[in-house]
Design an enzyme around this catalytic site. Structure first.
Site, mmCIF file in Angstrom:
data_model
loop_
_atom_site.group_PDB
_atom_site.id
_atom_site.type_symbol
_atom_site.label_atom_id
_atom_site.label_comp_id
_atom_site.label_asym_id
_atom_site.label_seq_id
_atom_site.Cartn_x
_atom_site.Cartn_y
_atom_site.Cartn_z
ATOM 1 N N TYR A 33 27.060 25.051 46.521
ATOM 2 C CA TYR A 33 26.535 24.599 45.216
ATOM 3 C C TYR A 33 27.354 25.190 44.077
ATOM 4 O O TYR A 33 27.851 24.459 43.204
ATOM 5 C CB TYR A 33 25.061 25.010 45.063
ATOM 6 C CG TYR A 33 24.582 25.005 43.621
ATOM 7 C CD1 TYR A 33 24.462 23.810 42.918
ATOM 8 C CD2 TYR A 33 24.281 26.199 42.953
ATOM 9 C CE1 TYR A 33 24.044 23.794 41.591
ATOM 10 C CE2 TYR A 33 23.855 26.199 41.637
ATOM 11 C CZ TYR A 33 23.744 24.992 40.946
ATOM 12 O OH TYR A 33 23.342 24.977 39.633
ATOM 13 N N LYS A 43 29.817 23.342 41.241
ATOM 14 C CA LYS A 43 29.638 23.451 39.788
ATOM 15 C C LYS A 43 30.909 24.018 39.149
ATOM 16 O O LYS A 43 31.340 23.563 38.091
ATOM 17 C CB LYS A 43 28.430 24.331 39.439
ATOM 18 C CG LYS A 43 27.078 23.768 39.815
ATOM 19 C CD LYS A 43 26.691 22.477 39.103
ATOM 20 C CE LYS A 43 26.327 22.667 37.643
ATOM 21 N NZ LYS A 43 25.746 21.436 37.047
ATOM 22 N N THR A 90 26.250 26.561 35.172
ATOM 23 C CA THR A 90 25.403 27.653 35.655
ATOM 24 C C THR A 90 26.165 28.975 35.704
ATOM 25 O O THR A 90 27.385 28.982 35.892
ATOM 26 C CB THR A 90 24.881 27.313 37.070
ATOM 27 O OG1 THR A 90 24.277 28.462 37.642
ATOM 28 C CG2 THR A 90 25.991 26.864 38.007
#
Ligand code: NAD
Ligand code: DAU
Length: 343
Positions: A157, A161, A132
């Site tokens: 989050y 990632k 992302t």
């Protein structure tokens, strides 16, 4: 483009294939590659739903498993003679990572590590890790993330990632493992779980409920249709260079409040439904993606104009009330109360 460098999988494993982007990818991959064996491995968490793949059941094999379970992953790779993996499975929602961060490190870091290790041992020939743009953190008013931008995540989050990306890169460097990373901006489209901005606002507006806009509503996201993202993942799978990172976006920046107003206008609902609520902690101000590398090197480009894509998406949610009513289960309602009850 050198055609001898094209990679053609014979048996593809898609993790997280029952989620929003994974199911969109599986749908388009099956249509364009009828001769390739496809296996979906998914734990079916709150975000995974086999109804997202309705009518395609005979075209793929399904393995219900957790990516942290090395034995189950090993068995799936062997049973299905897998030679390529596209890895979507993750905990994906920033707000949930603030309410309960540990599962993010477990699934996104440990789970990705298990996928890498088992895929390496099995001899997988291509591994696409779907990451992302959030790993880059937040932008000021100018510029866009390139693949050289520093990794600077803000939420649990995004940090999970970013950590998983580093493990992927270590496997590529240390073991020569043929892994490739994609970093895409915000996706929209059908089958998105109704707690992310666009489906949440759409469903609340359809039900005449308040639309909770965080902070001043001026945070900017770069929206891409999930079918364009799927096409980019396919381009990377077949033509990407092992060890590389490719940014994916469609140069389509919108302040959140403008997206919310667009939804209200399209549905013929009043702006009085907009409710400004307490901001998300460490809320990234702006994302924008420079996709020139994937465009130049792999010949991919986003094709779906936003006005068409968003109109189609709004129409899809209006026509598929049964789908979203069913996914808005007890677990979802409990999350909604925790997230918005005291704001
Ligand atoms: P999603 O939350 O809709 O789906 C995630 C899927 O992973 C679900 O099917 C879920 O059941 C599965 N899953 C979760 N934990 C698992 C586990 N331990 N084992 C096996 N399966 C598990 O997510 P999404 O929005 O479709 O995102 C897919 C991927 O794309 C993620 O890796 C995300 O980080 C990345 N991404 C998302 C966006 C976006 O805008 N949604 C943008 C860029 C990148
Ligand atoms: O940029 C890619 C990322 O996009 C992906 O990696 C994530 O998996 C995906 O969830 C998405 O993250 P965001 O945090 O940008 O998406 P979300 O839909 O949660 O929020 C979009 C913007 O809308 C963000 O600025 C926060 C704001 N927002 C969101 C919700 C749910 C609100 O103002 N109100 C809300 O109720």
């Amino acid at each position: 483009m050198n055609l001898s460098k094209i990679f053609a999988p014979t048996s593809l494993l898609v993790t997280g294939g029952a989620g929003f982007i994974g199911s969109n990818f599986v749908r388009s991959f099956i249509e364009s590659h009828p001769d390739v064996r496809v296996t979906v491995l998914d734990a079916l968490t709150y975000a995974g739903n086999l109804e997202n793949l309705a009518n395609l059941e005979s075209r793929f094999s399904f393995v219900k498993a957790d990516i942290c379970d090395a034995e189950a992953v090993r068995k799936a790779l062997a049973d299905h003679a897998v030679d390529a993996v596209v890895h979507f499975a993750a905990e994906s929602h920033v707000d949930r990572s603030i309410l309960g961060p540990m599962i993010f490190t477990q699934t996104n870091v440990l789970g990705t590590h298990v996928m890498l290790e088992e895929s390496r041992r099995h001899g997988v020939a291509r591994f696409v890790h779907v990451s992302t743009d959030e790993v880059y953190g937040s932008l000021g008013p100018e510029g866009a993330f390139t693949e050289q931008s520093p990794i600077d995540p803000t939420s649990p989050y995004a940090a999970s990632k970013a950590a998983s990306d580093l493990v992927v890169q270590a496997y590529a460097k240390t073991f020569g493992f043929p892994a490739i990373i994609t970093r895409c901006s915000n996706n929209y489209g059908p089958w998105q779980f109704p707690e992310k901005l666009i489906p949440l606002m759409l469903i609340n507006a359809m039900n005449d409920k308040a639309l909770p806009v965080y902070g001043d509503g001026m945070n900017v996201r770069d929206w891409i249709h999930t079918r364009d993202h799927s096409a980019a993942v396919l381009a990377v799978l077949s033509r990407g260079m092992p060890g590389e990172v490719y940014n994916v976006g469609s140069s389509n920046e919108w302040p959140n409040i403008e997206i919310v107003k667009l939804i209200l206008r399209t549905l013929g609902k009043p702006e009085s439904l907009i409710t400004y609520v307490k901001d998300r902690p460490a809320h990234d101000r702006r994302y924008a993606i420079d996709s020139s590398k994937i465009e130049r090197e792999l010949g991919w480009k986003a094709m779906i104009p936003f006005d068409e894509g968003i109109a189609e998406t709004i129409a899809w949610y209006r026509a598929n009330e049964r789908w979203w009513q069913r996914v808005m289960s007890g677990e979802y309602l409990e999350y909604y109360e925790r997230q918005y009850g005291k704001r």
